[in-house]
Scaffold this motif. Structure first.
Motif, PDB file in Angstrom:
ATOM      1  N   PHE A 129      27.530 -80.427  93.754  1.00 48.34           N
ATOM      2  CA  PHE A 129      27.584 -79.377  92.743  1.00 48.34           C
ATOM      3  C   PHE A 129      26.202 -79.113  92.154  1.00 48.34           C
ATOM      4  CE2 PHE A 129      28.166 -78.242  88.205  1.00 48.34           C
ATOM      5  CZ  PHE A 129      28.778 -77.006  88.380  1.00 48.34           C
ATOM      6  N   LEU A 130      25.479 -80.182  91.796  1.00 51.47           N
ATOM      7  CA  LEU A 130      24.144 -80.020  91.229  1.00 51.47           C
ATOM      8  C   LEU A 130      23.134 -79.580  92.289  1.00 51.47           C
ATOM      9  CD1 LEU A 130      24.011 -83.123  88.854  1.00 51.47           C
ATOM     10  CD2 LEU A 130      24.480 -80.735  88.257  1.00 51.47           C
ATOM     11  N   PHE A 131      23.290 -80.086  93.501  1.00 54.38           N
ATOM     12  CA  PHE A 131      22.372 -79.688  94.570  1.00 54.38           C
ATOM     13  C   PHE A 131      22.504 -78.195  94.864  1.00 54.38           C
ATOM     14  CE2 PHE A 131      21.648 -78.903  99.124  1.00 54.38           C
ATOM     15  CZ  PHE A 131      20.298 -79.191  99.181  1.00 54.38           C
ATOM     16  N   ALA A 132      23.728 -77.686  94.874  1.00 55.68           N
ATOM     17  CA  ALA A 132      23.933 -76.265  95.132  1.00 55.68           C
ATOM     18  C   ALA A 132      23.200 -75.419  94.097  1.00 55.68           C
ATOM     19  CB  ALA A 132      25.428 -75.942  95.131  1.00 55.68           C
ATOM     20  N   ARG A 133      23.228 -75.852  92.828  1.00 58.19           N
ATOM     21  CA  ARG A 133      22.510 -75.113  91.796  1.00 58.19           C
ATOM     22  C   ARG A 133      21.000 -75.163  92.031  1.00 58.19           C
ATOM     23  NH1 ARG A 133      22.053 -76.359  85.326  1.00 58.19           N
ATOM     24  NH2 ARG A 133      21.289 -78.350  86.142  1.00 58.19           N
ATOM     25  N   ARG A 134      20.476 -76.338  92.407  1.00 59.35           N
ATOM     26  CA  ARG A 134      19.038 -76.461  92.624  1.00 59.35           C
ATOM     27  C   ARG A 134      18.563 -75.530  93.732  1.00 59.35           C
ATOM     28  NH1 ARG A 134      18.044 -81.809  94.580  1.00 59.35           N
ATOM     29  NH2 ARG A 134      19.179 -82.363  92.693  1.00 59.35           N
ATOM     30  N   MET A 135      19.324 -75.453  94.817  1.00 62.23           N
ATOM     31  CA  MET A 135      18.906 -74.597  95.926  1.00 62.23           C
ATOM     32  C   MET A 135      19.035 -73.119  95.574  1.00 62.23           C
ATOM     33  SD  MET A 135      17.723 -76.725  97.999  1.00 62.23           S
ATOM     34  CE  MET A 135      17.380 -75.688  99.414  1.00 62.23           C
TER      35      MET A 135
ATOM     36  N   LYS B 164      31.447 -73.075  99.792  1.00 64.59           N
ATOM     37  CA  LYS B 164      32.371 -72.495  98.809  1.00 64.59           C
ATOM     38  C   LYS B 164      31.621 -72.083  97.549  1.00 64.59           C
ATOM     39  CE  LYS B 164      36.315 -75.289 100.376  1.00 64.59           C
ATOM     40  NZ  LYS B 164      37.246 -76.393 100.034  1.00 64.59           N
ATOM     41  N   LEU B 165      30.702 -72.945  97.098  1.00 63.36           N
ATOM     42  CA  LEU B 165      29.946 -72.635  95.887  1.00 63.36           C
ATOM     43  C   LEU B 165      28.986 -71.470  96.110  1.00 63.36           C
ATOM     44  CD1 LEU B 165      29.273 -76.339  94.874  1.00 63.36           C
ATOM     45  CD2 LEU B 165      30.690 -74.727  93.576  1.00 63.36           C
ATOM     46  N   TRP B 166      28.220 -71.519  97.191  1.00 59.80           N
ATOM     47  CA  TRP B 166      27.214 -70.486  97.448  1.00 59.80           C
ATOM     48  C   TRP B 166      27.829 -69.147  97.842  1.00 59.80           C
ATOM     49  CZ3 TRP B 166      24.292 -74.535 100.781  1.00 59.80           C
ATOM     50  CH2 TRP B 166      23.379 -75.263  99.979  1.00 59.80           C
ATOM     51  N   GLU B 167      28.821 -69.198  98.719  1.00 63.22           N
ATOM     52  CA  GLU B 167      29.341 -67.972  99.320  1.00 63.22           C
ATOM     53  C   GLU B 167      30.565 -67.408  98.609  1.00 63.22           C
ATOM     54  OE1 GLU B 167      28.075 -66.290 101.947  1.00 63.22           O
ATOM     55  OE2 GLU B 167      26.418 -67.681 102.271  1.00 63.22           O
ATOM     56  N   GLY B 168      31.355 -68.270  97.941  1.00 64.76           N
ATOM     57  CA  GLY B 168      32.651 -67.804  97.474  1.00 64.76           C
ATOM     58  C   GLY B 168      32.867 -67.727  95.990  1.00 64.76           C
ATOM     59  N   SER B 169      32.045 -68.383  95.185  1.00 71.39           N
ATOM     60  CA  SER B 169      32.343 -68.459  93.762  1.00 71.39           C
ATOM     61  C   SER B 169      32.068 -67.139  93.035  1.00 71.39           C
ATOM     62  CB  SER B 169      31.542 -69.594  93.109  1.00 71.39           C
ATOM     63  OG  SER B 169      31.927 -69.778  91.767  1.00 71.39           O
ATOM     64  N   TRP B 170      30.975 -66.480  93.368  1.00 73.61           N
ATOM     65  CA  TRP B 170      30.596 -65.224  92.716  1.00 73.61           C
ATOM     66  C   TRP B 170      30.646 -64.082  93.731  1.00 73.61           C
ATOM     67  CZ3 TRP B 170      27.836 -64.615  87.740  1.00 73.61           C
ATOM     68  CH2 TRP B 170      27.809 -65.798  86.984  1.00 73.61           C
ATOM     69  N   ASP B 171      31.284 -62.987  93.367  1.00 70.54           N
ATOM     70  CA  ASP B 171      31.198 -61.784  94.189  1.00 70.54           C
ATOM     71  C   ASP B 171      29.811 -61.170  94.046  1.00 70.54           C
ATOM     72  OD1 ASP B 171      33.812 -62.085  94.979  1.00 70.54           O
ATOM     73  OD2 ASP B 171      34.612 -60.634  93.534  1.00 70.54           O
TER      74      ASP B 171
ATOM     75  N   HIS C  80      30.428 -72.028  90.535  1.00 70.70           N
ATOM     76  CA  HIS C  80      28.997 -72.210  90.770  1.00 70.70           C
ATOM     77  C   HIS C  80      28.249 -71.707  89.546  1.00 70.70           C
ATOM     78  CE1 HIS C  80      25.370 -72.846  92.937  1.00 70.70           C
ATOM     79  NE2 HIS C  80      25.129 -71.580  93.255  1.00 70.70           N
ATOM     80  N   LEU C  81      27.225 -72.419  89.129  1.00 65.98           N
ATOM     81  CA  LEU C  81      26.530 -72.081  87.893  1.00 65.98           C
ATOM     82  C   LEU C  81      25.530 -70.941  88.059  1.00 65.98           C
ATOM     83  CD1 LEU C  81      25.915 -75.633  86.387  1.00 65.98           C
ATOM     84  CD2 LEU C  81      27.590 -73.926  85.667  1.00 65.98           C
ATOM     85  N   CYS C  82      25.176 -70.606  89.291  1.00 70.52           N
ATOM     86  CA  CYS C  82      24.152 -69.590  89.531  1.00 70.52           C
ATOM     87  C   CYS C  82      24.766 -68.285  90.028  1.00 70.52           C
ATOM     88  CB  CYS C  82      23.150 -70.069  90.572  1.00 70.52           C
ATOM     89  SG  CYS C  82      22.208 -71.515  90.070  1.00 70.52           S
ATOM     90  N   ALA C  83      24.226 -67.170  89.553  1.00 67.05           N
ATOM     91  CA  ALA C  83      24.572 -65.875  90.123  1.00 67.05           C
ATOM     92  C   ALA C  83      24.075 -65.822  91.568  1.00 67.05           C
ATOM     93  CB  ALA C  83      23.934 -64.761  89.298  1.00 67.05           C
ATOM     94  N   PRO C  84      24.645 -64.933  92.386  1.00 68.99           N
ATOM     95  CA  PRO C  84      24.236 -64.887  93.802  1.00 68.99           C
ATOM     96  C   PRO C  84      22.728 -64.701  93.957  1.00 68.99           C
ATOM     97  CG  PRO C  84      26.207 -63.576  93.459  1.00 68.99           C
ATOM     98  CD  PRO C  84      25.725 -63.975  92.096  1.00 68.99           C
TER      99      PRO C  84
END
Length: 457
Positions: free
Chosen positions: A113-119, A170-177, A212-216
């Protein structure tokens, strides 16, 4: 017309990376690795040479297999001390417009979860120029550092990696439209809650209930690199990787690996060209063959056999200090980098010794350098590209910065003259420069988690 060759610098945020001992050369500046100016100057030089990127290796343990301790690694600065590579990337991005950044991160020790935000953050800050080299680790010292008794078995690490990848997709591709951020100042609405979804993941290793904490970001998922050439590693690469890094071997061996990965990718519905292959190489370039040979002979006087053995012992999982010079080495069943053991066996024969190993470490590593004039080395790179099917080369440093100065000033113009190297960058993100699309194609496994399918198993 030859194929276009791509180049990455291959480095690490440390003093001694691949060619052990060369940090002692009087002209080498790698001991400045703690200075931000060192990295920003480096980035500008690479962009001047139209390099596709810099590929940052990383480890989160120490090389303590040789002699049963880290003494040789510490004496020889064998990838220790080593700083976090992600922290220099924004500064390098700020002084460049096109240079890409591939960063190694070990998923075994990174909370997803945290790594996805960092990237995602790095993708935003670089304007879509970030890539991730997916590794599962090979050092017991790294496992012990985070509280494990030792690393998991080789193939088990890849099983964990498959689940990890599904979660970060899921976090990168699916959380935010794509249109979730409306930035409506008048209405006081920044993001539309109806277009942001929670991710619910339940797996053998990970459980996550979060958005996911980040916008696309520009690429959403970073460009995916992978460096495993074992049987299990090839299957993982065929599923996930956009760029595969292969260590130097004989040409027919590389050709077989390249073909196998691409065949497996096509069986999964991907196009063969979806997987770009980079071969590790060390170049010593001169204006003439004689000048290059003189430079090589000068460099080799600074190479360290002890440091080279300390590095090899860890990456092969074998303590060479236990063996006499000509005593046969038992490779056993290593849980380190299996493809490295296989490559060494192909190179040195089924029964290898410390002497055979040292004979190959002419410049402080198992990667023998290619030495010659720009014309000679252009021939070599083009031959590898045409015959083995590799798309480019990850160039490890020798004496910095002159090793990359020589490539930029001598080799790049020669490749351009032959039509084998670009004369300008393409516009767009790193992925657009490599393959034409800003996002992963619909044929990639990540696409299954987009939109309403974000929580599909």
């Amino acid at each position: 017309m030859p194929r276009e060759i791509r180049l990455n610098a291959f480095d690490m945020n440390c003093v001694g990376h691949i060619q052990q001992g060369l940090w002692t050369h009087p002209r080498d500046q790698s001991s400045r690795y703690t200075e931000l100016q060192y990295w920003t100057d480096y980035a500008k030089k690479l962009e001047q040479g139209l390099f596709d990127g810099i590929f940052f290796a990383d480890v989160v343990g120490v090389y303590d297999v040789y002699g049963g301790n880290a003494d040789a690694a510490l004496r020889g600065a064998v990838q220790v001390p080593v700083n976090d590579p992600t922290l220099v990337i924004p500064a390098m991005a700020a002084v460049t417009q096109h240079l890409g950044f591939g960063v190694t991160a070990n998923l075994t020790y990174e909370q997803p979860f945290l790594f996805a935000r960092r990237m995602s953050t790095l993708d935003h800050l670089t304007g879509g120029r970030i890539g991730w080299n997916i590794v599962t680790g090979y050092l017991d010292s790294a496992a012990r550092a985070i509280g494990m008794d030792g690393q998991n078995a080789h193939d088990d690490r890849y099983d964990l990696a498959d689940e990890y990848m599904s979660l970060v997709y899921k976090l990168w591709e699916g959380s935010w439209d794509d249109d979730a951020v409306v930035n409506d100042r008048a209405g006081g609405i920044y993001a539309d809650p109806a277009r942001v979804r929670m991710i619910h993941h339940r797996g053998p290793q990970y459980k996550v209930d979060a958005m996911h904490l980040c916008a696309p970001s520009p690429q959403r998922t970073p460009v995916l690199y992978q460096a495993g050439s074992s049987t299990r590693g090839r299957r993982f690469a065929a599923t996930h990787a956009e760029c595969v890094f292969i260590n130097g071997q004989k040409m027919e061996g590389v050709k077989e690996i390249v073909g196998d990965i691409r065949r497996q990718a096509m069986q999964l519905g991907r196009a063969a060209d979806d997987v770009k292959v980079f071969l590790g190489a060390t170049l010593i370039v001169g204006r003439t063959d004689s000048e290059a040979r003189e430079k090589f002979e000068e460099y080799r006087r600074y190479a360290s056999s002890e440091a080279a053995l300390a590095h090899a012992a860890a990456s092969l999982g074998i303590d060479f200090a236990r063996y006499d010079l000509d005593e046969p080495i038992d490779t056993g069943k290593s849980q380190a980098i299996v493809s490295n053991v296989d490559a060494m066996t192909r190179s040195a024969g089924p029964q290898w010794t410390r002497r055979k190993l040292l004979e190959q470490m002419v410049l402080g590593s198992r990667q023998a350098p290619w030495v010659g004039s720009a014309q000679h080395l252009a021939d070599t790179l083009i031959e590898w590209s045409e015959t083995a099917g590799v798309d480019g080369f990850n160039l490890s440093r020798t004496v910095v910065p002159e090793c990359f100065d020589d490539v930029v000033e001598l080799l790049v113009p020669e490749l351009q003259t032959r039509g084998a190297y670009k004369r300008a960058y393409r516009e767009g993100t790193l992925r657009e420069k490599l393959s034409g699309g800003a996002r992963l194609p619909a044929s990639h496994t990540a696409a299954r988690y987009r939109g309403a399918h974000a929580n599909d198993a």
